[in-house]
Each structure stands twice: as structure tokens, then as C-alpha cells.
Design a protein around this motif. Sequence first.
Motif, PDB file in Angstrom:
ATOM      1  N   PRO A  30       0.729   8.368  13.046  1.00 25.41           N
ATOM      2  CA  PRO A  30       1.556   9.310  12.299  1.00 25.41           C
ATOM      3  C   PRO A  30       2.818   9.680  13.068  1.00 25.41           C
ATOM      4  O   PRO A  30       2.781   9.919  14.262  1.00 25.41           O
ATOM      5  N   SER A  31       3.927   9.686  12.364  1.00 24.54           N
ATOM      6  CA  SER A  31       5.190  10.132  12.947  1.00 24.54           C
ATOM      7  C   SER A  31       5.340  11.624  12.676  1.00 24.54           C
ATOM      8  O   SER A  31       4.630  12.192  11.840  1.00 24.54           O
ATOM      9  N   PRO A  32       6.277  12.299  13.372  1.00 26.48           N
ATOM     10  CA  PRO A  32       6.445  13.742  13.123  1.00 26.48           C
ATOM     11  C   PRO A  32       6.752  14.077  11.680  1.00 26.48           C
ATOM     12  O   PRO A  32       6.419  15.151  11.204  1.00 26.48           O
ATOM     13  N   ALA A  33       7.414  13.149  10.954  1.00 27.97           N
ATOM     14  CA  ALA A  33       7.789  13.421   9.568  1.00 27.97           C
ATOM     15  C   ALA A  33       6.704  13.028   8.575  1.00 27.97           C
ATOM     16  O   ALA A  33       6.832  13.285   7.384  1.00 27.97           O
ATOM     17  N   MET A  34       5.631  12.386   9.044  1.00 28.85           N
ATOM     18  CA  MET A  34       4.600  11.893   8.147  1.00 28.85           C
ATOM     19  C   MET A  34       3.721  13.036   7.648  1.00 28.85           C
ATOM     20  O   MET A  34       3.321  13.907   8.423  1.00 28.85           O
ATOM     21  N   GLN A  35       3.421  13.037   6.332  1.00 29.36           N
ATOM     22  CA  GLN A  35       2.500  14.017   5.790  1.00 29.36           C
ATOM     23  C   GLN A  35       1.079  13.626   6.151  1.00 29.36           C
ATOM     24  O   GLN A  35       0.645  12.498   5.882  1.00 29.36           O
ATOM     25  N   LEU A  36       0.366  14.529   6.774  1.00 33.07           N
ATOM     26  CA  LEU A  36      -0.994  14.234   7.182  1.00 33.07           C
ATOM     27  C   LEU A  36      -1.942  14.340   5.999  1.00 33.07           C
ATOM     28  O   LEU A  36      -1.793  15.202   5.130  1.00 33.07           O
ATOM     29  N   LEU A  37      -2.919  13.460   5.971  1.00 31.65           N
ATOM     30  CA  LEU A  37      -3.912  13.483   4.909  1.00 31.65           C
ATOM     31  C   LEU A  37      -4.660  14.815   4.899  1.00 31.65           C
ATOM     32  O   LEU A  37      -4.968  15.365   5.963  1.00 31.65           O
ATOM     33  N   PRO A  38      -4.994  15.314   3.706  1.00 33.47           N
ATOM     34  CA  PRO A  38      -5.818  16.532   3.637  1.00 33.47           C
ATOM     35  C   PRO A  38      -7.198  16.300   4.239  1.00 33.47           C
ATOM     36  O   PRO A  38      -7.685  15.167   4.336  1.00 33.47           O
ATOM     37  N   ALA A  39      -7.836  17.395   4.610  1.00 32.33           N
ATOM     38  CA  ALA A  39      -9.154  17.319   5.246  1.00 32.33           C
ATOM     39  C   ALA A  39     -10.186  16.653   4.354  1.00 32.33           C
ATOM     40  O   ALA A  39     -11.184  16.116   4.856  1.00 32.33           O
ATOM     41  N   ARG A  40      -9.980  16.678   3.041  1.00 33.49           N
ATOM     42  CA  ARG A  40     -10.955  16.074   2.125  1.00 33.49           C
ATOM     43  C   ARG A  40     -11.104  14.571   2.323  1.00 33.49           C
ATOM     44  O   ARG A  40     -12.035  13.972   1.795  1.00 33.49           O
ATOM     45  N   TYR A  41     -10.174  13.967   3.049  1.00 35.68           N
ATOM     46  CA  TYR A  41     -10.279  12.539   3.331  1.00 35.68           C
ATOM     47  C   TYR A  41     -10.826  12.259   4.729  1.00 35.68           C
ATOM     48  O   TYR A  41     -10.690  11.159   5.245  1.00 35.68           O
ATOM     49  N   GLY A  42     -11.453  13.267   5.303  1.00 34.06           N
ATOM     50  CA  GLY A  42     -12.108  13.070   6.578  1.00 34.06           C
ATOM     51  C   GLY A  42     -13.437  12.343   6.431  1.00 34.06           C
ATOM     52  O   GLY A  42     -13.887  12.013   5.329  1.00 34.06           O
ATOM     53  N   ALA A 201     -14.369   8.759  -5.031  1.00 30.37           N
ATOM     54  CA  ALA A 201     -15.457   8.333  -5.912  1.00 30.37           C
ATOM     55  C   ALA A 201     -16.595   9.355  -5.894  1.00 30.37           C
ATOM     56  O   ALA A 201     -17.192   9.657  -6.939  1.00 30.37           O
ATOM     57  N   ILE A 202     -16.889   9.898  -4.726  1.00 29.81           N
ATOM     58  CA  ILE A 202     -17.929  10.919  -4.618  1.00 29.81           C
ATOM     59  C   ILE A 202     -17.519  12.175  -5.380  1.00 29.81           C
ATOM     60  O   ILE A 202     -18.323  12.785  -6.100  1.00 29.81           O
ATOM     61  N   ASP A 203     -16.265  12.566  -5.257  1.00 29.68           N
ATOM     62  CA  ASP A 203     -15.771  13.749  -5.962  1.00 29.68           C
ATOM     63  C   ASP A 203     -15.838  13.554  -7.474  1.00 29.68           C
ATOM     64  O   ASP A 203     -16.328  14.428  -8.206  1.00 29.68           O
ATOM     65  N   LEU A 204     -15.363  12.414  -7.954  1.00 26.49           N
ATOM     66  CA  LEU A 204     -15.380  12.150  -9.397  1.00 26.49           C
ATOM     67  C   LEU A 204     -16.806  12.096  -9.925  1.00 26.49           C
ATOM     68  O   LEU A 204     -17.108  12.612 -11.016  1.00 26.49           O
ATOM     69  N   PHE A 205     -17.696  11.478  -9.173  1.00 29.23           N
ATOM     70  CA  PHE A 205     -19.101  11.356  -9.559  1.00 29.23           C
ATOM     71  C   PHE A 205     -19.704  12.717  -9.874  1.00 29.23           C
ATOM     72  O   PHE A 205     -20.448  12.873 -10.854  1.00 29.23           O
ATOM     73  N   GLU A 206     -19.391  13.709  -9.056  1.00 33.67           N
ATOM     74  CA  GLU A 206     -19.961  15.044  -9.237  1.00 33.67           C
ATOM     75  C   GLU A 206     -19.360  15.762 -10.440  1.00 33.67           C
ATOM     76  O   GLU A 206     -19.975  16.672 -10.997  1.00 33.67           O
ATOM     77  N   ARG A 207     -18.194  15.372 -10.866  1.00 38.90           N
ATOM     78  CA  ARG A 207     -17.500  16.070 -11.947  1.00 38.90           C
ATOM     79  C   ARG A 207     -17.740  15.470 -13.335  1.00 38.90           C
ATOM     80  O   ARG A 207     -17.531  16.157 -14.345  1.00 38.90           O
ATOM     81  N   VAL A 208     -18.163  14.215 -13.398  1.00 40.75           N
ATOM     82  CA  VAL A 208     -18.243  13.512 -14.675  1.00 40.75           C
ATOM     83  C   VAL A 208     -19.711  13.297 -15.058  1.00 40.75           C
ATOM     84  O   VAL A 208     -20.414  12.510 -14.417  1.00 40.75           O
ATOM     85  N   PRO A 209     -20.196  13.972 -16.112  1.00 42.76           N
ATOM     86  CA  PRO A 209     -21.587  13.784 -16.526  1.00 42.76           C
ATOM     87  C   PRO A 209     -21.764  12.521 -17.362  1.00 42.76           C
ATOM     88  O   PRO A 209     -20.802  11.962 -17.894  1.00 42.76           O
ATOM     89  N   GLY A 210     -23.006  12.080 -17.480  1.00 42.87           N
ATOM     90  CA  GLY A 210     -23.307  10.953 -18.347  1.00 42.87           C
ATOM     91  C   GLY A 210     -22.873  11.218 -19.772  1.00 42.87           C
ATOM     92  O   GLY A 210     -22.946  12.340 -20.261  1.00 42.87           O
ATOM     93  N   GLY A 211     -22.389  10.197 -20.435  1.00 38.25           N
ATOM     94  CA  GLY A 211     -21.905  10.329 -21.796  1.00 38.25           C
ATOM     95  C   GLY A 211     -20.439  10.687 -21.892  1.00 38.25           C
ATOM     96  O   GLY A 211     -19.908  10.810 -23.007  1.00 38.25           O
ATOM     97  N   SER A 212     -19.764  10.856 -20.755  1.00 39.97           N
ATOM     98  CA  SER A 212     -18.352  11.217 -20.771  1.00 39.97           C
ATOM     99  C   SER A 212     -17.504  10.081 -21.338  1.00 39.97           C
ATOM    100  O   SER A 212     -17.812   8.900 -21.188  1.00 39.97           O
ATOM    101  N   LYS A 213     -16.412  10.473 -21.986  1.00 43.29           N
ATOM    102  CA  LYS A 213     -15.479   9.506 -22.561  1.00 43.29           C
ATOM    103  C   LYS A 213     -14.561   8.954 -21.469  1.00 43.29           C
ATOM    104  O   LYS A 213     -13.987   9.707 -20.685  1.00 43.29           O
ATOM    105  N   ILE A 214     -14.446   7.642 -21.430  1.00 40.92           N
ATOM    106  CA  ILE A 214     -13.552   6.961 -20.491  1.00 40.92           C
ATOM    107  C   ILE A 214     -12.562   6.142 -21.310  1.00 40.92           C
ATOM    108  O   ILE A 214     -12.965   5.326 -22.141  1.00 40.92           O
TER     109      ILE A 214
END
Length: 229
Positions: A30-42, A201-214
Motif C-alpha cells: 500500500p502507498s500513502p495514497a492507497m485506500q486501505l481495505l475495510p476490516a470486513r475483508y480481514g 459470499a459469506i455475507d450474502l449467504f446470511e442475508r438471502v433466504p431460500g426461495g429468493s428471487k435472483i
Amino acid sequence: MKRRIFLTAAAAAVLSACTKKPPKAVEVLPSPAMQLLPARYGAITDEPFPVPAVPQGIVPPELWRQEVPNPYPDQPAGTVIVDPDQAFLHLVQQDGTALRYGVGVGAAGFAWNGDSVMQYKRKWPRWTPPDEMVARRPDLEPYSIANGGMDGGPGNPLGSRALYLFQNGVDTLYRIHGGCEPQYLGQAVSSGCIRMLDQDAIDLFERVPGGSKIVVLPSLWKEGARGIF
């Protein structure tokens, strides 16, 4: 448009519906100007298998998971919309917003589109390449349908989670799944499936129930409107 370019060498890259290129040896500091990834990508350490942290400097900020104004107000809350050309997956929410995720698509990502239902979902799913794929790739024979597929875990192309899409009660063989290597997010490097970072993928999995429209949108590139996507 996005940084995904449909390579003329796609025939070599799109060997299967969910297989991936070998990982590149990429090291970006990372350079000084680079935006660091949020903690959720740890790193995730409380899963059956470890999920490594996404390296800094690989994934551009527009492909990070984020809340945005809902671009699909005609769709009810809970609907998932995949735009292969934009490399975005949106999950419509109740309050006029949507969760937007960056995704990777394949050369066959525009070969199927339409409305579907997420019939079921799996954690650390098994991967069973179809017989046609095994015919092209004899090295996949140990994971064929007849041999019971590949166990979930590190090295499985589906990654940590998979959502299985059906249309009119029939499996489309189209999946939304994890296992996308960060350097390929937003690119077209495999065939068929929509791939996400395992954290997303883990985050989406928890939010989308079976039968959801895709909803999988058609690709304008296929219609000749775009030369890159």
C-alpha cells in the motif's frame, strides 16, 4: 467501463463453469495514497476452514461491498440482481438502498440470463464438474459425478459458500459462489458462474433466504454494444 476485458484467449481461460486460473504471484504494497481495505475483508478464523485476508492494493474500492442507492426500484426487497457487464451484484433492501458487491464473471457469464430462484444454498459445498467438463479436462476425473465430486475446503472452486439457481424448477447449473481470487474480481476469467470474494459470499449467504428471487441481466456486450466490460 469496468476493468474486465473479454480476452481473445478466453477459450483457454474458460475451461469450466467454476474453475479458476492459477493464482498470480502478486505483491502490492500500500502507498500513502492507497485506500486501505475495510476490516470486513480481514482473515476469518471461525469457519471450518480458514479464509485468508484479502491483500491490500488488489481490489479497487468500487468493487468493495458497500451500501448504495437502489438502482432497481422496481424490484422488491430481497431480490438479487447480477449485472455481468458491470461486475456488480446488488441485493435490494427495504429503505431505498441496496448492498452492492463486486463479482467476477466468466466468458459464459452472458450466456444465460433471466429470472430464477435461489433453490438452496450450501456452506463449503462439494463441487462436481459435469461430465462434459471432465471430457475436456481428464485431470478432473477424480472429482466427477461418478466419483462423488470434490470435498469442500481450500482448493474447491466454489469456495466458502454457494447459492444454486433454478428456473421453473430446473437447475440452471448457474451458481453464485465464493472462491474468487482477489486479482480476478471484476474480470472474466472463467466460464458460467458468478464468483465473489469469500468474505462477501459469506455475507450474502446470511442475508438471502431460500426461495429468493435472483435476476441475471443480459449482457449488452453480447449484443455488440460493448467491446469491453
